[in-house]
Scaffold this active site. Sequence first.
Site, PDB file in Angstrom:
ATOM      1  N   ILE A 197     -37.540  -9.408 -23.609  1.00 13.76           N
ATOM      2  CA  ILE A 197     -39.154  -8.971 -23.441  1.00 13.76           C
ATOM      3  C   ILE A 197     -39.701  -8.949 -24.709  1.00 13.76           C
ATOM      4  O   ILE A 197     -40.727  -9.465 -25.209  1.00 13.76           O
ATOM      5  CB  ILE A 197     -39.294  -8.011 -22.699  1.00 13.76           C
ATOM      6  N   ASP A 216     -34.107  -3.016 -34.094  1.00 18.96           N
ATOM      7  CA  ASP A 216     -32.974  -3.344 -33.211  1.00 18.96           C
ATOM      8  C   ASP A 216     -31.680  -3.376 -33.491  1.00 18.96           C
ATOM      9  O   ASP A 216     -31.574  -3.407 -34.947  1.00 18.96           O
ATOM     10  CB  ASP A 216     -33.289  -4.716 -32.387  1.00 18.96           C
ATOM     11  N   PRO A 249     -33.560  -0.807 -23.695  1.00 19.38           N
ATOM     12  CA  PRO A 249     -33.273  -0.239 -22.387  1.00 19.38           C
ATOM     13  C   PRO A 249     -32.986   1.230 -22.298  1.00 19.38           C
ATOM     14  O   PRO A 249     -32.993   1.836 -23.487  1.00 19.38           O
ATOM     15  CB  PRO A 249     -32.061  -0.844 -21.899  1.00 19.38           C
ATOM     16  N   THR A 275     -43.748  -0.159 -21.638  1.00 16.60           N
ATOM     17  CA  THR A 275     -43.416  -0.777 -20.367  1.00 16.60           C
ATOM     18  C   THR A 275     -41.901  -1.189 -20.208  1.00 16.60           C
ATOM     19  O   THR A 275     -41.469  -1.921 -19.281  1.00 16.60           O
ATOM     20  CB  THR A 275     -44.010  -2.315 -20.516  1.00 16.60           C
ATOM     21  N   SER A 276     -40.988   0.021 -20.831  1.00 12.99           N
ATOM     22  CA  SER A 276     -39.869  -0.241 -20.702  1.00 12.99           C
ATOM     23  C   SER A 276     -39.048   0.723 -19.664  1.00 12.99           C
ATOM     24  O   SER A 276     -38.931   0.327 -18.393  1.00 12.99           O
ATOM     25  CB  SER A 276     -38.937   0.006 -22.033  1.00 12.99           C
ATOM     26  N   ARG A 277     -38.946   1.783 -19.801  1.00 12.63           N
ATOM     27  CA  ARG A 277     -38.511   2.939 -19.158  1.00 12.63           C
ATOM     28  C   ARG A 277     -38.896   4.256 -19.479  1.00 12.63           C
ATOM     29  O   ARG A 277     -39.060   4.647 -20.500  1.00 12.63           O
ATOM     30  CB  ARG A 277     -37.033   3.193 -19.025  1.00 12.63           C
ATOM     31  N   ASP A 301     -46.675   1.719 -18.538  1.00 10.45           N
ATOM     32  CA  ASP A 301     -46.287   1.102 -17.102  1.00 10.45           C
ATOM     33  C   ASP A 301     -45.134   1.793 -16.544  1.00 10.45           C
ATOM     34  O   ASP A 301     -44.921   1.585 -15.476  1.00 10.45           O
ATOM     35  CB  ASP A 301     -45.987  -0.505 -17.468  1.00 10.45           C
ATOM     36  N   GLU A 306     -41.575   8.891 -12.370  1.00  9.59           N
ATOM     37  CA  GLU A 306     -42.271   8.017 -11.556  1.00  9.59           C
ATOM     38  C   GLU A 306     -41.504   7.882 -10.376  1.00  9.59           C
ATOM     39  O   GLU A 306     -42.184   7.575  -9.415  1.00  9.59           O
ATOM     40  CB  GLU A 306     -42.126   6.617 -12.207  1.00  9.59           C
ATOM     41  N   HIS A 338     -45.805   0.784 -12.866  1.00 12.64           N
ATOM     42  CA  HIS A 338     -44.551  -0.090 -13.002  1.00 12.64           C
ATOM     43  C   HIS A 338     -44.741  -1.494 -12.405  1.00 12.64           C
ATOM     44  O   HIS A 338     -44.132  -1.952 -11.597  1.00 12.64           O
ATOM     45  CB  HIS A 338     -43.533   0.563 -12.398  1.00 12.64           C
TER      46      HIS A 338
HETATM   47  P1  NAD Z   1     -32.709  -6.980 -23.148  1.00 13.77           P
HETATM   48  O1  NAD Z   1     -31.300  -6.532 -23.121  1.00 13.77           O
HETATM   49  O2  NAD Z   1     -33.042  -8.377 -23.483  1.00 13.77           O
HETATM   50  O3  NAD Z   1     -33.258  -6.555 -24.631  1.00 13.77           O
HETATM   51  C1  NAD Z   1     -32.899  -5.144 -25.038  1.00 13.77           C
HETATM   52  C2  NAD Z   1     -32.808  -5.109 -26.738  1.00 13.77           C
HETATM   53  O4  NAD Z   1     -32.495  -3.503 -26.882  1.00 13.77           O
HETATM   54  C3  NAD Z   1     -31.646  -5.812 -27.267  1.00 13.77           C
HETATM   55  O5  NAD Z   1     -32.097  -6.716 -28.001  1.00 13.77           O
HETATM   56  C4  NAD Z   1     -30.935  -4.653 -27.714  1.00 13.77           C
HETATM   57  O6  NAD Z   1     -30.158  -4.929 -28.786  1.00 13.77           O
HETATM   58  C5  NAD Z   1     -31.686  -3.639 -27.946  1.00 13.77           C
HETATM   59  N1  NAD Z   1     -31.081  -2.171 -27.781  1.00 13.77           N
HETATM   60  C6  NAD Z   1     -30.298  -1.488 -26.883  1.00 13.77           C
HETATM   61  N2  NAD Z   1     -29.920  -0.652 -27.415  1.00 13.77           N
HETATM   62  C7  NAD Z   1     -30.240  -0.346 -28.587  1.00 13.77           C
HETATM   63  C8  NAD Z   1     -30.460   0.949 -29.235  1.00 13.77           C
HETATM   64  N3  NAD Z   1     -29.648   2.057 -28.936  1.00 13.77           N
HETATM   65  N4  NAD Z   1     -31.102   0.860 -30.476  1.00 13.77           N
HETATM   66  C9  NAD Z   1     -31.887  -0.196 -30.870  1.00 13.77           C
HETATM   67  N5  NAD Z   1     -31.929  -1.217 -30.092  1.00 13.77           N
HETATM   68  C10 NAD Z   1     -31.186  -1.485 -28.907  1.00 13.77           C
HETATM   69  O7  NAD Z   1     -33.849  -6.431 -22.221  1.00 13.77           O
HETATM   70  P2  NAD Z   1     -35.212  -6.758 -21.976  1.00 13.77           P
HETATM   71  O8  NAD Z   1     -35.135  -7.893 -20.640  1.00 13.77           O
HETATM   72  O9  NAD Z   1     -36.051  -7.145 -23.021  1.00 13.77           O
HETATM   73  O10 NAD Z   1     -35.960  -5.582 -21.157  1.00 13.77           O
HETATM   74  C11 NAD Z   1     -36.052  -4.418 -21.783  1.00 13.77           C
HETATM   75  C12 NAD Z   1     -36.474  -3.320 -20.967  1.00 13.77           C
HETATM   76  O11 NAD Z   1     -37.735  -3.737 -20.315  1.00 13.77           O
HETATM   77  C13 NAD Z   1     -35.333  -3.244 -19.856  1.00 13.77           C
HETATM   78  O12 NAD Z   1     -34.296  -2.460 -20.266  1.00 13.77           O
HETATM   79  C14 NAD Z   1     -36.039  -2.510 -18.678  1.00 13.77           C
HETATM   80  O13 NAD Z   1     -35.931  -1.069 -18.952  1.00 13.77           O
HETATM   81  C15 NAD Z   1     -37.706  -2.731 -19.093  1.00 13.77           C
HETATM   82  N6  NAD Z   1     -38.164  -3.733 -17.966  1.00 13.77           N
HETATM   83  C16 NAD Z   1     -39.563  -3.113 -17.569  1.00 13.77           C
HETATM   84  C17 NAD Z   1     -40.134  -3.911 -16.766  1.00 13.77           C
HETATM   85  C18 NAD Z   1     -41.369  -3.370 -16.035  1.00 13.77           C
HETATM   86  O14 NAD Z   1     -41.907  -3.986 -15.031  1.00 13.77           O
HETATM   87  N7  NAD Z   1     -42.106  -2.591 -16.620  1.00 13.77           N
HETATM   88  C19 NAD Z   1     -39.587  -5.141 -16.097  1.00 13.77           C
HETATM   89  C20 NAD Z   1     -38.333  -5.507 -16.694  1.00 13.77           C
HETATM   90  C21 NAD Z   1     -37.646  -4.678 -17.606  1.00 13.77           C
END
Ligand code: NAD
Length: 372
Positions: A197, A216, A249, A275-277, A301, A306, A338
């Site tokens: 994302i 990252d 995440p 929009t993550s968690r 989001d 939630e 969400h």
């Molecule tokens: P992804 O696994 O492709 O990317 C996560 C990135 O975070 C990776 O590049 C990883 O190296 C980095 N990362 C992990 N731990 C880290 C840390 N401690 N410090 C720095 N970087 C770190 O995940 P994604 O598909 O891009 O999704 C990201 C998040 O979005 C998901 O975990 C989920 O929580 C959230 N999400 C939300 C929705 C929504 O509807 N709002 C939908 C899908 C996903």
Amino acid sequence: MASNDLHAPERDFRHTTTDSISFSFKLEEPKNDILLQPAQSVIMNILVYSAKGFEKPFLDAANTASYSIDYIETRLTIHTAELVSGHVAVFIFVNDDASAAVLQKLHERGVKYLLLRSAGFNNVDIPTAVQLGIRVARVPAYSPYAVAEHAIALMLALNRKLIRANNRIHDLNFSLDGLTGFDMHDKTVGVIGTGSIGSVIVKILHGFGCNVIAYDEVENTDLVSRFGLKYVDLHTLYTSSDIITLHVPLLPATKYLIDKAAIAQMKKGVMLINTSRGLLIKTKDVIDALKSQHIGYLGIDVYEEEAGLFFEDHSEDIVQDDLISRLLTFRNVIVTSHQGFLTDTALRNIAETTFANLNCLVSGSKCDNEIV
Ligand code: NAD
């Protein structure tokens, strides 16, 4: 319990015990990969928790093996785990609770497969699932564009005050006072997490002419060479960014990443997007910073409390959650429920991958999306 009428004949098997469930596979070699070609004659009872009307047509369409599906709107919790009796597979979503005690209940009632209709799996106690022999799979990527575009929508709506402008015009007030925004062009945006994302976010912001920086633990060299992305440490990202958007995440290391200490390093008036968690942000600290105007805009989001609130209609209820009540009083805050994932493309991909995961697990094949 709302059942899937399209699959009425299979409902006869709904109360079959797991011991007597027969798995009869098509023996001929399928032409396509097993992920694309489900076993046609498996008798399988599936219970879908947190089932919403908007996703049911996509799940029905993806159920090409004609499994028996029961849909229930309720979340999976320790209290609703009883409902799984007679089902071998359970489909869950982000706010369902698959903690150790809940998994134990599912196991005692014969559940063998737990399928997440989401990428994040922080709500599942994976070691317990492994220990109980419940196989778990997720949908790692269904549309990074859906979530990334929603994050950008929040940025633009906050910046250009679209909600306020629209409300005002519906009151026949065509004045522009209080609606001044800023050019995105040349602004510095800090992206925390450049996975699937976050990468899309970087590309879109590059198109806007933003100066994009990122943090990252794994650097994406393609983003550096093609989009001029610059990786920096967190302190530099906090002190330099006009907008900060979260795409890591939820992990022990990222819980409350944005707290009082992090906010103190940020520019006054910063825009924060999540929009993550929800638990990436300590909401109480963000509210304090909104009150002091250190945070100038907030778009979320996801929200740390939630579960039980989002995805439901509470319009007749007295709100018991003081944090969300306070957040909703700020006009520089936008909260969505969400819905980042909520596009037709994403719903189709989620449904198809969830069934492909189930087929793969049931067949005994190695499943790339299995979490172990
Ligand atoms: P992804 O696994 O492709 O990317 C996560 C990135 O975070 C990776 O590049 C990883 O190296 C980095 N990362 C992990 N731990 C880290 C840390 N401690 N410090 C720095 N970087 C770190 O995940 P994604 O598909 O891009 O999704 C990201 C998040 O979005 C998901 O975990 C989920 O929580 C959230 N999400 C939300 C929705 C929504 O509807 N709002 C939908 C899908 C996903």
